[in-house]
Design an enzyme around this catalytic site. Structure first.
Site, PDB file in Angstrom:
ATOM      1  N   ASP A  10      -3.007   3.387   7.123  1.00  0.00           N
ATOM      2  CA  ASP A  10      -1.805   3.662   6.356  1.00  0.00           C
ATOM      3  C   ASP A  10      -0.673   2.808   6.938  1.00  0.00           C
ATOM      4  O   ASP A  10      -0.808   2.231   8.033  1.00  0.00           O
ATOM      5  CB  ASP A  10      -1.495   5.159   6.474  1.00  0.00           C
ATOM      6  CG  ASP A  10      -0.199   5.548   5.823  1.00  0.00           C
ATOM      7  OD1 ASP A  10       0.016   5.174   4.652  1.00  0.00           O
ATOM      8  OD2 ASP A  10       0.612   6.219   6.479  1.00  0.00           O
ATOM      9  N   ASP A  12       3.433   3.458   6.223  1.00  0.00           N
ATOM     10  CA  ASP A  12       4.608   4.273   6.584  1.00  0.00           C
ATOM     11  C   ASP A  12       4.190   5.468   7.430  1.00  0.00           C
ATOM     12  O   ASP A  12       3.279   6.221   7.076  1.00  0.00           O
ATOM     13  CB  ASP A  12       5.318   4.769   5.326  1.00  0.00           C
ATOM     14  CG  ASP A  12       6.096   3.676   4.628  1.00  0.00           C
ATOM     15  OD1 ASP A  12       6.582   2.766   5.317  1.00  0.00           O
ATOM     16  OD2 ASP A  12       6.228   3.732   3.397  1.00  0.00           O
TER      17      ASP A  12
END
Length: 227
Positions: A10, A12
């Site tokens: 991922d 953020d």
């Protein structure tokens, strides 16, 4: 020494600084030097993870918009239609609410399959309107994403893996949010950074002591050469 395992990362909350904005530059070299495919799986619009791959110097293996857009390096798959999400936010704005990004709205400018609403905006009316249109709202901790419930990061990761020959049983995923739960479900090992939400922590194999990029860097050190 064995090869490094494939990674699903991922962006953020996972590659970023503790102040929530901006990639932590310490992740660049370990990612560029990783001896296995790396899939960037994010809620961000498609151009953002593609650009990050360019800047880091890794092949463009991308799951964007929570699975709405997938790039295998050869083919782009668009798995949902933005029209329904646009209808939801039109109704949301007609009810007197705002998306919260200002007039230029670069957060949504290049989105193809979903629309993101700034996290401080009213959540409940957005969810209620989304249900009326058969969509869902995913809270990533950075935005509310109005999306098609039939697509997910996990499905996108499977598409990339099938295209380039990644053995997902050998893959390691790191994430921080409910939108990473589907990713955790398709890989062999999953790690939630310390700043992760309750859904991600519940779904992960391991909850890390370190947060944000510190947590991700600790995973890279931990699993290097484990494949």
């Amino acid at each position: 020494m064995a090869d490094d395992p494939p990674l699903v990362l991922d962006i953020d909350g996972t590659l970023t600084r503790p102040d929530r904005w901006g990639i932590d530059p310490r992740v660049f070299d370990p990612i560029r030097e990783w001896d296995a495919p790396i899939v960037l799986a994010t809620g961000k619009a498609f151009p953002y993870p593609v650009a990050l791959c360019h800047f880091v110097g890794i092949p463009e293996l991308v799951v964007a918009e929570n699975g709405g857009v997938v790039y295998t390096g050869d083919d782009v798959f668009v798995n949902a239609d933005r029209e329904a999400a646009q209808a939801v936010v039109d109704a949301y704005e007609a009810a007197g609410h705002s998306l919260g990004w200002g007039p230029e709205d670069t957060v949504n400018r290049w989105r193809e399959t979903e629309i993101a609403v700034e996290i401080s905006q009213p959540e409940q009316p957005l969810r209620e309107i989304a249900v009326e249109y058969g969509l869902e709202v995913v809270d990533t901790g950075y935005a509310f994403h109005v999306k098609d419930p039939s697509v997910s990061k996990g499905d996108g990761v499977r598409t990339v893996a099938d295209a380039v020959g990644i053995d997902l049983e050998e893959a390691v995923a790191v994430g921080d949010s409910e939108n990473d739960v589907s990713t955790f479900a398709v890989v062999g090992r999953s790690f939630a950074v310390a700043n992760a939400d309750a859904a991600a922590k519940e779904a992960a194999d391991v909850v890390l002591e370190d947060a944000h990029a510190d947590g991700t860097l600790s995973v890279l050190e931990r699993v290097r050469g484990d494949a």
